[in-house]
Enzyme design. Structure first.
Site, PDB file in Angstrom:
ATOM      1  N   ALA A 114       0.832  -1.194   0.000  1.00 13.71           N
ATOM      2  CA  ALA A 114       0.000   0.000   0.000  1.00 13.71           C
ATOM      3  C   ALA A 114       0.869   1.248   0.000  1.00 13.71           C
ATOM      4  CB  ALA A 114      -0.919  -0.005   1.227  1.00 13.71           C
ATOM      5  N   SER A 115       0.423   2.239  -0.740  1.00 14.72           N
ATOM      6  CA  SER A 115       1.043   3.578  -0.743  1.00 14.72           C
ATOM      7  C   SER A 115       2.448   3.619  -1.340  1.00 14.72           C
ATOM      8  CB  SER A 115       1.080   4.156   0.683  1.00 14.72           C
ATOM      9  OG  SER A 115      -0.223   4.343   1.174  1.00 14.72           O
TER      10      SER A 115
END
Length: 239
Positions: free
Chosen positions: A95-96
């Site tokens: 994520a991210s």
């Protein structure tokens, strides 16, 4: 299989360099890296602590230095319920991770002179020009004041453009700005231009440069990169 683990990659780009040098499990810390094997083993103890207290199901950690894998270890489980052990080559959902890549792409354009860190974004992102700021972050969207200054490229890179994920700002979900922002985020499929038009219709939560607000700046940077480079964002990254 359901992945429940979190991966920690020390000096993350080393993963691409290290490749399949270690297929799974742990390796003996390397003296040739110039790092202390005894101190690197502290990483193992920390990982085991988080796994033991239930904070993480499993972890992969890797340190790469001076052309050598100084340390790599896989601990715990990639699927805790099925008791599937974590391995060096376990595939993770990350994520991210587009955020640092997008920031690097932005800095490439700064280096090329197509962007300047402290220039207002108005030239390329007119949707964010002449901003209004909420007097009360939980109040009506019409109760606003003028922004004291424009949003800059530096504000984008530091996630301080004045608007972002409202939940991280402690704003209740039923606040007008939270509802309006959620509509921008979860609305129908939209191009970058559509997104900017809808985002530009909202007031800012805080003054530019005043407070870190998560996530939105990276999406805006994607549009900025496309407009500054003259090619779609995905093609810029590929190139």
């Amino acid at each position: 299989m359901r992945i429940t683990a979190v991966g920690i990659f020390a000096i993350g780009l080393a993963l691409a360099v290290a490749g399949s040098a270690v297929s799974q499990g742990s390796s003996t810390p390397s003296h040739s890296s110039g790092m202390s094997p005894q101190r690197l083993e502290r990483v193992t103890a920390v990982m085991d602590k988080y796994i033991a207290n239930g904070a993480l199901a499993g972890v992969v950690a890797l340190v790469y230095r001076h052309g050598t894998i100084a340390y790599v270890s896989a601990r715990g489980f990639q699927d805790k319920e099925a008791r599937t052990p974590m391995t060096r080559n376990t595939i993770f959902a990350l994520a991210s991770m587009t955020k640092p890549i997008t920031a690097v792409a932005t800095m490439m354009l700064v280096e090329e002179g197509k962007l300047r860190l402290d220039e207002p974004v108005d030239r390329l992102l007119p949707e964010l020009a002449n901003r209004k700021v909420l007097k009360d972050p939980t109040g009506p969207l019409t109760d606003v004041r003028d922004s004291p200054r424009p949003i800059t490229v530096r504000d984008l890179l530091t996630y301080r453009i004045g608007i972002g994920q409202t939940g991280y700002a402690g704003i209740p979900q039923d606040a007008p700005i939270a509802k309006a922002f959620a509509a921008v985020q979860t609305g129908p499929a939209q191009t970058g231009d559509d997104f900017m038009k809808r985002l530009g219709a909202l007031p800012l939560i805080t003054n530019p440069g005043e407070r870190f607000l998560y996530n939105t700046s990276s999406m805006v940077m994607g549009v900025l990169i496309s407009r500054a480079s003259g090619i779609p964002f995905e093609r810029f990254l590929e190139t």
